[in-house]
Design a protein around this motif. Structure first.
Motif, short mmCIF file in Angstrom:
data_model
loop_
_atom_site.label_atom_id
_atom_site.label_comp_id
_atom_site.label_asym_id
_atom_site.label_seq_id
_atom_site.Cartn_x
_atom_site.Cartn_y
_atom_site.Cartn_z
N ALA A 1 -4.01 93.42 67.84
CA ALA A 1 -2.69 92.42 68.09
C ALA A 1 -3.15 91.00 67.79
CB ALA A 1 -2.69 92.42 69.59
N CYS B 1 -5.04 88.98 70.35
CA CYS B 1 -5.78 89.96 71.45
C CYS B 1 -7.35 90.06 71.38
CB CYS B 1 -5.01 91.30 71.61
SG CYS B 1 -5.51 92.27 73.10
N CYS C 1 -8.74 92.47 73.54
CA CYS C 1 -9.00 93.58 74.58
C CYS C 1 -10.06 94.58 73.69
CB CYS C 1 -7.77 94.11 74.73
SG CYS C 1 -6.81 95.09 73.80
N CYS D 1 -8.65 96.44 70.83
CA CYS D 1 -8.20 95.43 69.48
C CYS D 1 -9.66 95.53 68.90
CB CYS D 1 -7.67 94.25 69.64
SG CYS D 1 -5.86 94.61 70.00
N HIS E 1 -1.53 98.80 71.34
CA HIS E 1 -2.95 98.59 71.64
C HIS E 1 -2.94 99.02 73.22
CE1 HIS E 1 -2.63 94.09 72.98
NE2 HIS E 1 -1.67 94.69 73.16
ZN LIG Z 1 -5.49 94.19 72.22
#
Ligand SMILES: [Zn+2]
Ligand SMILES: [Zn+2]
Ligand SMILES: [Zn+2]
Length: 276
Positions: free
Chosen positions: A16, A19, A21, A24, A247
């Motif tokens: 993303a 992002c 996370c 990702c 995601h």
């Molecule tokens: Zn992410």
């Protein structure tokens, strides 16, 4: 018909845009089928489905002859499906394409409003003769160049917009392209009843988590496939694709393939081409 999946992610892309996370980070490290851009597909290089901010990337990556495509069907106005500012690049001096077809953009009222707002910024003297907008209504079929009949069907997505999914038919073949759909409303089921599909493309934004009222996840995909079979739409030869992944669903491409291996679902990835 040949359908090519150009973008297979939800709104934010995968990885993303902003992002960090784990899903990702993992997608970035692994690359390949785990990198997913915003939602778009093309049929026979004749019909474009949605126009996200990643359209330019798709043109570069998959060599899409955008100037030769005459029909763009937009599902709804969310930015991952419609980024109309890019349309301004079609006219002179941004695009030199004197032989290009007029591009007809089809969509609902909110798509029309977004289209008009973008065209309000137009400073090209030629764009206006190269592009037009046509409103579509659910269940009213449209015939387009190349012998296609495209019927918008009602989706169950945003509460403030009549979002659409599309049934595309040509020479006895049928594709149902259904993203940002939620579980279909009754009128859509009624319309689909008894119409065998060669390919159905189901929303899988939530991956393993169910939803139904805005998007779908794999549990909803399984129910949708079952109902489609009951209604005579999905048979042994129907290709059932799952597509439009977030995601937040966390699983990498190969992990999704593993989860649905008993379901017979084809898991989309950017660039995937399917012929029916
Ligand atoms: Zn992410
Ligand atoms: Zn979306
Ligand atoms: Zn949406």
């Amino acid at each position: 018909m040949k359908i090519q999946y150009l973008g297979t992610a939800a709104a934010e892309g995968w990885s993303a845009v902003f992002c960090t996370c784990d899903a990702c980070k993992k997608a970035r490290a692994l690359g390949g089928k785990n990198i997913r851009t915003r939602s778009q597909a093309v049929i026979d290089n004749a019909i474009l489905l949605d126009f996200p901010p990643d359209t330019y990337l798709h043109v570069l990556r998959d060599n899409i002859p955008l100037e030769a495509i005459g029909s763009l069907f937009v599902t709804h106005s969310h930015q991952d499906h419609f980024y109309p500012t890019e349309l301004l690049m079609r006219g002179e001096p941004y695009g030199h394409n004197p032989g290009a077809k007029v591009l007809t953009v089809y969509g609902n009222d909110k798509v029309e409003a977004a289209y008009k707002a973008a065209l309000g910024l137009n400073d090209s003297p030629t764009l206006i003769s190269q592009i037009q907008f046509k409103r579509v209504e659910p269940f009213e079929a449209v015939s387009v160049d190349g012998g296609y009949v495209v019927t918008p069907l009602a989706a169950n997505h945003a509460k403030d917009e009549e979002c659409l999914i599309y049934l595309i038919e040509k020479e006895g073949k049928r594709i149902l392209y259904a993203h940002d759909s939620g579980n279909y409303p009754d009128e859509t089921w009624e319309f689909l009843k008894g119409k065998p599909l060669d390919l159905v493309s189901l929303d899988c934004t939530n991956v393993e988590f169910p939803d139904g009222n805005y998007h779908m996840g794999i549990p909803d995909n399984r129910k949708a496939k079952e109902r489609l079979a009951e209604e005579g739409c999905v048979g042994e030869d129907t290709l059932v694709v799952i597509n439009h992944f977030s995601h937040n669903g966390k699983l990498m491409h190969d992990e999704i393939v593993e989860v649905v291996k008993e379901d017979g679902f084809l898991v989309s990835y950017d660039g995937m081409m399917v012929e029916i």
